[in-house]
Design an enzyme around this catalytic site. Structure first.
Site, PDB file in Angstrom:
ATOM      1  N   ARG A 173       0.844  -1.192   0.000  1.00  0.00           N
ATOM      2  CA  ARG A 173       0.000   0.000   0.000  1.00  0.00           C
ATOM      3  C   ARG A 173       0.884   1.248   0.000  1.00  0.00           C
ATOM      4  NH1 ARG A 173      -3.495  -2.731  -1.546  1.00  0.00           N
ATOM      5  NH2 ARG A 173      -5.495  -3.226  -0.572  1.00  0.00           N
ATOM      6  N   HIS A 191      -1.062  -0.144  -9.789  1.00  0.00           N
ATOM      7  CA  HIS A 191      -1.758  -1.064  -8.864  1.00  0.00           C
ATOM      8  C   HIS A 191      -2.304  -2.295  -9.609  1.00  0.00           C
ATOM      9  CE1 HIS A 191      -4.050  -1.183  -4.787  1.00  0.00           C
ATOM     10  NE2 HIS A 191      -3.861  -2.419  -5.250  1.00  0.00           N
TER      11      HIS A 191
HETATM   12  P1  NDP Z   1      -1.918 -11.434   5.134  1.00  0.00           P
HETATM   13  O1  NDP Z   1      -2.804 -10.873   6.178  1.00  0.00           O
HETATM   14  O2  NDP Z   1      -2.116 -12.850   4.699  1.00  0.00           O
HETATM   15  O3  NDP Z   1      -0.386 -11.306   5.606  1.00  0.00           O
HETATM   16  C1  NDP Z   1       0.099 -10.207   6.287  1.00  0.00           C
HETATM   17  C2  NDP Z   1       1.507 -10.496   6.765  1.00  0.00           C
HETATM   18  O4  NDP Z   1       2.063  -9.313   7.348  1.00  0.00           O
HETATM   19  C3  NDP Z   1       1.560 -11.571   7.859  1.00  0.00           C
HETATM   20  O5  NDP Z   1       2.688 -12.384   7.687  1.00  0.00           O
HETATM   21  C4  NDP Z   1       1.691 -10.753   9.138  1.00  0.00           C
HETATM   22  O6  NDP Z   1       2.365 -11.423  10.187  1.00  0.00           O
HETATM   23  C5  NDP Z   1       2.534  -9.604   8.659  1.00  0.00           C
HETATM   24  N1  NDP Z   1       2.375  -8.440   9.522  1.00  0.00           N
HETATM   25  C6  NDP Z   1       1.246  -7.746   9.791  1.00  0.00           C
HETATM   26  N2  NDP Z   1       1.502  -6.747  10.653  1.00  0.00           N
HETATM   27  C7  NDP Z   1       2.821  -6.819  10.943  1.00  0.00           C
HETATM   28  C8  NDP Z   1       3.684  -6.081  11.779  1.00  0.00           C
HETATM   29  N3  NDP Z   1       3.246  -5.049  12.516  1.00  0.00           N
HETATM   30  N4  NDP Z   1       4.988  -6.450  11.844  1.00  0.00           N
HETATM   31  C9  NDP Z   1       5.453  -7.489  11.120  1.00  0.00           C
HETATM   32  N5  NDP Z   1       4.671  -8.239  10.303  1.00  0.00           N
HETATM   33  C10 NDP Z   1       3.377  -7.903  10.216  1.00  0.00           C
HETATM   34  O7  NDP Z   1      -2.011 -10.453   3.878  1.00  0.00           O
HETATM   35  P2  NDP Z   1      -1.830 -10.824   2.322  1.00  0.00           P
HETATM   36  O8  NDP Z   1      -0.529 -11.503   2.169  1.00  0.00           O
HETATM   37  O9  NDP Z   1      -3.041 -11.489   1.791  1.00  0.00           O
HETATM   38  O10 NDP Z   1      -1.792  -9.362   1.685  1.00  0.00           O
HETATM   39  C11 NDP Z   1      -0.835  -8.390   2.078  1.00  0.00           C
HETATM   40  C12 NDP Z   1      -1.180  -7.034   1.474  1.00  0.00           C
HETATM   41  O11 NDP Z   1      -0.896  -7.016   0.082  1.00  0.00           O
HETATM   42  C13 NDP Z   1      -2.665  -6.652   1.520  1.00  0.00           C
HETATM   43  O12 NDP Z   1      -3.032  -6.176   2.802  1.00  0.00           O
HETATM   44  C14 NDP Z   1      -2.736  -5.567   0.465  1.00  0.00           C
HETATM   45  O13 NDP Z   1      -2.486  -4.310   1.047  1.00  0.00           O
HETATM   46  C15 NDP Z   1      -1.597  -5.915  -0.492  1.00  0.00           C
HETATM   47  N6  NDP Z   1      -2.085  -6.308  -1.827  1.00  0.00           N
HETATM   48  C16 NDP Z   1      -1.635  -5.613  -2.937  1.00  0.00           C
HETATM   49  C17 NDP Z   1      -2.039  -5.982  -4.199  1.00  0.00           C
HETATM   50  C18 NDP Z   1      -1.535  -5.283  -5.398  1.00  0.00           C
HETATM   51  O14 NDP Z   1      -2.003  -5.543  -6.513  1.00  0.00           O
HETATM   52  N7  NDP Z   1      -0.562  -4.398  -5.282  1.00  0.00           N
HETATM   53  C19 NDP Z   1      -2.962  -7.116  -4.410  1.00  0.00           C
HETATM   54  C20 NDP Z   1      -3.360  -7.769  -3.203  1.00  0.00           C
HETATM   55  C21 NDP Z   1      -2.936  -7.364  -1.961  1.00  0.00           C
HETATM   56  P3  NDP Z   1       1.772 -12.793  10.844  1.00  0.00           P
HETATM   57  O15 NDP Z   1       1.953 -13.852   9.765  1.00  0.00           O
HETATM   58  O16 NDP Z   1       2.633 -13.029  11.995  1.00  0.00           O
HETATM   59  O17 NDP Z   1       0.327 -12.504  11.152  1.00  0.00           O
HETATM   60  C1  OXD Z   2      -6.057  -6.081  -2.857  1.00  0.00           C
HETATM   61  C2  OXD Z   2      -5.538  -5.176  -3.897  1.00  0.00           C
HETATM   62  O1  OXD Z   2      -5.938  -5.766  -1.670  1.00  0.00           O
HETATM   63  O2  OXD Z   2      -5.855  -5.384  -5.098  1.00  0.00           O
HETATM   64  O3  OXD Z   2      -6.593  -7.140  -3.228  1.00  0.00           O
HETATM   65  O4  OXD Z   2      -4.782  -4.264  -3.596  1.00  0.00           O
END
Ligand code: NDP
Ligand code: OXD
Length: 308
Positions: A223, A271
């Site tokens: 993001r 994006h």
């Molecule tokens: P998940 O919720 O599956 O994974 C999040 C990860 O981040 C977990 O490993 C979590 O740790 C870690 N995390 C969260 N907070 C912290 C912190 N404070 N310190 C350290 N680690 C942290 O999310 P996704 O993998 O499904 O998606 C991630 C992001 O990707 C989405 O939120 C979205 O913003 C972005 N995205 C972007 C897209 C694009 O096209 N550019 C498309 C889709 C998504 P733990 O495993 O320990 O809980």
């Molecule tokens: C998502 C994205 O969060 O597209 O799925 O960014």
């Protein structure tokens, strides 16, 4: 009982996919919907803040994507609402392929050579090899873990950073702020795949960049709110960072005239790293809708207090 789609994107593909799966579905599309008291389930992307208060019997808000920050930033989101998100293998595969492409572009200077071609310049640049490069991935969830495994299988040395410990073959996962410096020190390529929460907002700042090796490269596919934009520009201009590939921005579309557009060391994509494909995910949306109707626990729920 009915579903409403509230989205700033064209909903046609979602409507088609949902109706193909369930032709009898009572599906409505905001803002052209009426009798809002009949709606219990909202499928949303970038909704107008406060809109949920117009649906007095709403029980579930389902994100049309993986992220839920666009929902949680609404101060009028009802506290007792059930929040869900998309968890999809194809979404993770698309992200892994995109990040691999960006890392390869960085290693082999493809964007640089494209720029030279546009200028009709012949400028061989030295390149890096996969076996020489370590990649650090912030966020080891559905997407980050899939990216990490893909890069590791391709031959990169990969390590991750998350909140909780994980046991992943060939990939060391660092946890917590106290272990962030050790993780950063060995990340000449840094990939951000964190969710945007109160704890991760503005995390990509100059204090963090200084802990990366000289000439490091940033890939932000999470993001725009993770990145302090002026700090990135400063660290690229002073030569500490070699450049960045950015897919997400605080303001999307990225406004014309923004300094990112003008810096050839910053690669910009709109994006598109990984886009939810409605036909691939409507089954999980409808499954949760049926679960709600039968008062069963929903899947892929998000804790509002945790933020992801
Ligand atoms: P998940 O919720 O599956 O994974 C999040 C990860 O981040 C977990 O490993 C979590 O740790 C870690 N995390 C969260 N907070 C912290 C912190 N404070 N310190 C350290 N680690 C942290 O999310 P996704 O993998 O499904 O998606 C991630 C992001 O990707 C989405 O939120 C979205 O913003 C972005 N995205 C972007 C897209 C694009 O096209 N550019 C498309 C889709 C998504 P733990 O495993 O320990 O809980
Ligand atoms: C998502 C994205 O969060 O597209 O799925 O960014």
């Amino acid at each position: 009982m009915s579903i409403v789609i509230i989205s700033d994107r064209d909903p046609k593909a979602w409507i088609r996919a949902l109706k193909n799966r369930n032709p009898d579905l009572d599906l409505r599309v905001y803002p052209h919907d009426s009798n809002r008291e009949e709606v219990e389930y909202a499928l949303v992307w970038n909704h107008p803040p406060g809109v949920f208060t117009e649906y007095p019997n709403l029980k579930v808000v389902a994100s049309m994507g993986a992220g839920v920050d666009h929902i949680l930033r609404d101060p009028e989101l009802p506290a007792n609402i059930i929040l869900t998100r998309i968890v999809d293998e194809q979404l993770a595969t698309d992200m892994a392929e995109f990040v691999l492409a960006l890392v390869m572009d960085h290693l082999r200077n493809l964007s640089f050579h494209q720029q030279q071609e546009n200028l009709q310049q012949w400028k061989p640049a030295s390149y890096l090899r996969i076996s020489e490069v370590e990649v650090g991935i912030m966020g080891m969830g559905n997407l980050g873990l899939t990216v990490a495994k893909k890069l590791s299988l391709t031959g990169f040395r990969v390590h991750g950073w998350a909140r909780s410990a994980k046991d992943v073959e060939n990939i060391k996962v660092y946890t917590g702020r106290e272990n962030l410096p050790g993780f950063l020190a060995r990340s000449p390529v840094l990939v951000c795949l964190l969710p945007l929460t109160a704890n991760t907002e503005n995390i990509l700042d100059k204090q963090l960049f200084r802990q990366l090796p000289q000439n490091a490269f940033l890939i932000n596919v999470a993001r725009g709110g993770h990145l302090v934009e002026e700090d990135l520009l400063e660290m690229i201009r002073n030569g500490h960072l070699r450049g960045a590939a950015l897919d997400v921005f605080t303001r999307e579309p990225l406004p014309g005239g923004h300094p990112f557009w003008k810096d050839p060391r910053i690669k910009i994509t709109p994006h598109i790293a990984s886009v939810t494909k409605p036909v691939a995910v409507v089954s999980q949306v409808l499954d949760n809708y049926n679960r709600m109707k039968q008062s069963e626990p929903l899947k892929n729920t998000v804790e509002q207090s945790r933020g992801y």
